[in-house]
Design a protein around this motif. Structure first.
Motif, PDB file in Angstrom:
ATOM      1  N   THR A   4       0.864  -1.182   0.000  1.00 51.14           N
ATOM      2  CA  THR A   4       0.000   0.000   0.000  1.00 51.14           C
ATOM      3  C   THR A   4       0.903   1.236   0.000  1.00 51.14           C
ATOM      4  OG1 THR A   4      -1.796   1.155   1.152  1.00 51.14           O
ATOM      5  CG2 THR A   4      -0.156   0.061   2.530  1.00 51.14           C
ATOM      6  N   PHE A   5       0.436   2.296  -0.625  1.00 46.37           N
ATOM      7  CA  PHE A   5       1.237   3.524  -0.658  1.00 46.37           C
ATOM      8  C   PHE A   5       0.304   4.718  -0.802  1.00 46.37           C
ATOM      9  CE2 PHE A   5       0.637   2.328  -5.043  1.00 46.37           C
ATOM     10  CZ  PHE A   5       0.541   3.508  -5.757  1.00 46.37           C
ATOM     11  N   ASP A   6       0.876   5.901  -0.615  1.00 48.53           N
ATOM     12  CA  ASP A   6       0.115   7.140  -0.748  1.00 48.53           C
ATOM     13  C   ASP A   6       0.323   7.703  -2.142  1.00 48.53           C
ATOM     14  OD1 ASP A   6      -0.926   7.115   1.843  1.00 48.53           O
ATOM     15  OD2 ASP A   6       0.934   7.961   2.649  1.00 48.53           O
ATOM     16  N   HIS A   7      -0.717   7.638  -2.951  1.00 53.39           N
ATOM     17  CA  HIS A   7      -0.652   8.162  -4.314  1.00 53.39           C
ATOM     18  C   HIS A   7      -0.946   9.658  -4.271  1.00 53.39           C
ATOM     19  CE1 HIS A   7      -1.858   8.834  -8.533  1.00 53.39           C
ATOM     20  NE2 HIS A   7      -1.103   7.779  -8.815  1.00 53.39           N
ATOM     21  N   PRO A   8      -0.222  10.466  -5.057  1.00 49.92           N
ATOM     22  CA  PRO A   8      -0.427  11.923  -4.981  1.00 49.92           C
ATOM     23  C   PRO A   8      -1.826  12.348  -5.377  1.00 49.92           C
ATOM     24  CG  PRO A   8       1.008  11.330  -6.829  1.00 49.92           C
ATOM     25  CD  PRO A   8       0.861  10.100  -5.995  1.00 49.92           C
ATOM     26  N   GLN A   9      -2.543  11.564  -6.188  1.00 51.12           N
ATOM     27  CA  GLN A   9      -3.892  11.948  -6.608  1.00 51.12           C
ATOM     28  C   GLN A   9      -4.973  11.210  -5.823  1.00 51.12           C
ATOM     29  OE1 GLN A   9      -4.642  11.432 -10.800  1.00 51.12           O
ATOM     30  NE2 GLN A   9      -6.830  11.887 -10.613  1.00 51.12           N
ATOM     31  N   TYR A  10      -4.771   9.882  -5.612  1.00 52.97           N
ATOM     32  CA  TYR A  10      -5.825   9.066  -5.017  1.00 52.97           C
ATOM     33  C   TYR A  10      -5.650   8.818  -3.528  1.00 52.97           C
ATOM     34  CZ  TYR A  10      -6.861   7.998  -9.889  1.00 52.97           C
ATOM     35  OH  TYR A  10      -7.169   8.087 -11.210  1.00 52.97           O
ATOM     36  N   GLY A  11      -4.512   9.242  -2.961  1.00 55.90           N
ATOM     37  CA  GLY A  11      -4.284   8.983  -1.552  1.00 55.90           C
ATOM     38  C   GLY A  11      -3.883   7.534  -1.321  1.00 55.90           C
ATOM     39  N   ARG A  12      -4.380   6.966  -0.228  1.00 59.71           N
ATOM     40  CA  ARG A  12      -4.006   5.589   0.141  1.00 59.71           C
ATOM     41  C   ARG A  12      -4.415   4.637  -0.986  1.00 59.71           C
ATOM     42  NH1 ARG A  12      -2.891   2.753   4.925  1.00 59.71           N
ATOM     43  NH2 ARG A  12      -3.443   0.531   4.836  1.00 59.71           N
ATOM     44  N   THR A  13      -3.447   3.915  -1.523  1.00 62.53           N
ATOM     45  CA  THR A  13      -3.661   3.052  -2.681  1.00 62.53           C
ATOM     46  C   THR A  13      -3.162   1.650  -2.366  1.00 62.53           C
ATOM     47  OG1 THR A  13      -3.383   4.926  -4.187  1.00 62.53           O
ATOM     48  CG2 THR A  13      -3.125   2.717  -5.124  1.00 62.53           C
ATOM     49  N   ASP A  14      -4.007   0.656  -2.583  1.00 60.80           N
ATOM     50  CA  ASP A  14      -3.638  -0.732  -2.344  1.00 60.80           C
ATOM     51  C   ASP A  14      -2.932  -1.311  -3.572  1.00 60.80           C
ATOM     52  OD1 ASP A  14      -4.650  -0.918   0.257  1.00 60.80           O
ATOM     53  OD2 ASP A  14      -6.679  -1.313  -0.487  1.00 60.80           O
TER      54      ASP A  14
END
Length: 323
Positions: A4-14
């Motif tokens: 999981t990571f923090d995407h600059p557009q979508y936020g928390r991303t699995d």
């Protein structure tokens, strides 16, 4: 490798495909491991791939982290993301309905089908010889006939040799069907047998192997609509009904022992529909099937469709009154 990571557009991303990318890196000789926390350590750099919003899963994407002090590892991380980014696309997985949870046990029968070996022994006790249609089970293969009677075995597609049939008394002959037979094969064999022995008797039509027929036709329906068939295989041999379904199909087949062994070059833009089974057609709740579906959901929006062919038998038949 992050899950999981923090995407600059979508936020928390699995990252459902994390284990696919991880396994791919390890097979290529790149030392990689899953992150232990909810995101990569702060001192790591991240390479972001494409992300999308799944209506059920939320934000889904790809990301691999590499140590900030290793340009070589950063290039490997970037190459991994770029390789798997090319796999992103909308796909379907077709699941033929199999015996078990997908297909209720008595769906294709009016009641419990009697054991063919027990039925054969009853015919032998009545003084008949027995014609076994289809590949015999161990219990059918172990049948022995009293003196003057016979147990004769037909194959899946052909009757015994004429020299064998001449030994049989057509007025004292009964048939049973192997539970490994398919109803359409049974009908062809029975048609040939009754041309040779018009007085042949045997199992009630309700006890024909309709479930096998439904399974084979479910497989064929999925194969006809699929770009490839993926078979989750292990040491067990393929189920004969899977071979029967493949006999008249030109579908491309991939055997897959481990769900994480999927290669990124398999997931081309042309691969939009995958038919998925286990080699032994075992319980559809097989853990590997669920794992593979989860992994594939990380390579683009995924539709999972169960295809079922179901035969229903009416046992409560009331003949019309013509009086």
């Amino acid at each position: 490798m992050t899950r999981t990571f923090d995407h600059p557009q979508y936020g928390r991303t699995d990252v459902p495909a994390a284990d696919l990318v991880l396994s791919w890196l390890n097979r290529a000789g790149v030392p990689a491991h899953p992150a232990t926390g909810p995101s990569e350590p702060a001192e790591w750099l991240r390479w972001y791939g494409s992300a999308y919003l799944d209506p059920r899963l939320g934000a889904v994407g790809l990301a691999v982290g590499a140590a900030a002090d290793s340009p070589h590892r950063q290039r490997q991380a970037q190459a991994a993301v770029l390789a798997w980014q090319r796999t992103l696309g909308t796909r379907r997985v077709l699941l033929p309905a199999l015996p078990g949870r997908d297909l209720p046990a008595q769906r294709a029968f009016g009641g419990h089908s009697p054991d063919p070996a027990s039925a054969a022994r009853a015919f032998l006790d009545d003084g008949d010889s027995v014609l076994v249609l289809g590949a015999p089970t161990p219990a059918l293969a172990a049948l022995t006939a009293p003196g003057g009677q016979h147990v004769v075995y037909a194959g899946r597609t052909r009757m015994p040799e004429e020299s064998v049939l001449r030994e049989l008394d057509g007025d004292r002959l009964s048939f049973v069907m192997s539970p490994q037979l398919v109803a359409e094969e049974a009908a062809q064999l029975l048609h040939a047998a009754r041309r040779r022995f018009p007085h042949l008797r045997g199992q009630h039509p309700d006890h024909w192997p309709y479930r096998n027929s439904d399974l084979v036709n479910s497989l064929r329906l999925a194969l006809a609509d699929a770009d490839e068939l993926w078979v989750l295989a292990d040491a067990a041999p393929r189920h004969p009904l899977l071979d029967a379904a493949l006999a008249h199909s030109d579908a491309s087949v991939r055997d897959l022992a481990d769900p994480t062994a999927v290669e990124e070059h398999w997931l081309t833009p042309r691969l939009r529909t995958i038919a998925l089974v286990t080699a032994d057609l075992c319980d559809p709740a097989d853990r590997r099937r669920g794992e593979l579906l989860r992994l594939l959901s990380g390579t683009g929006p995924l539709g999972v469709v169960t295809r079922e062919v179901s035969t229903r038998i009416t046992t409560d038949v009331h003949l019309p009154d013509h009086t």
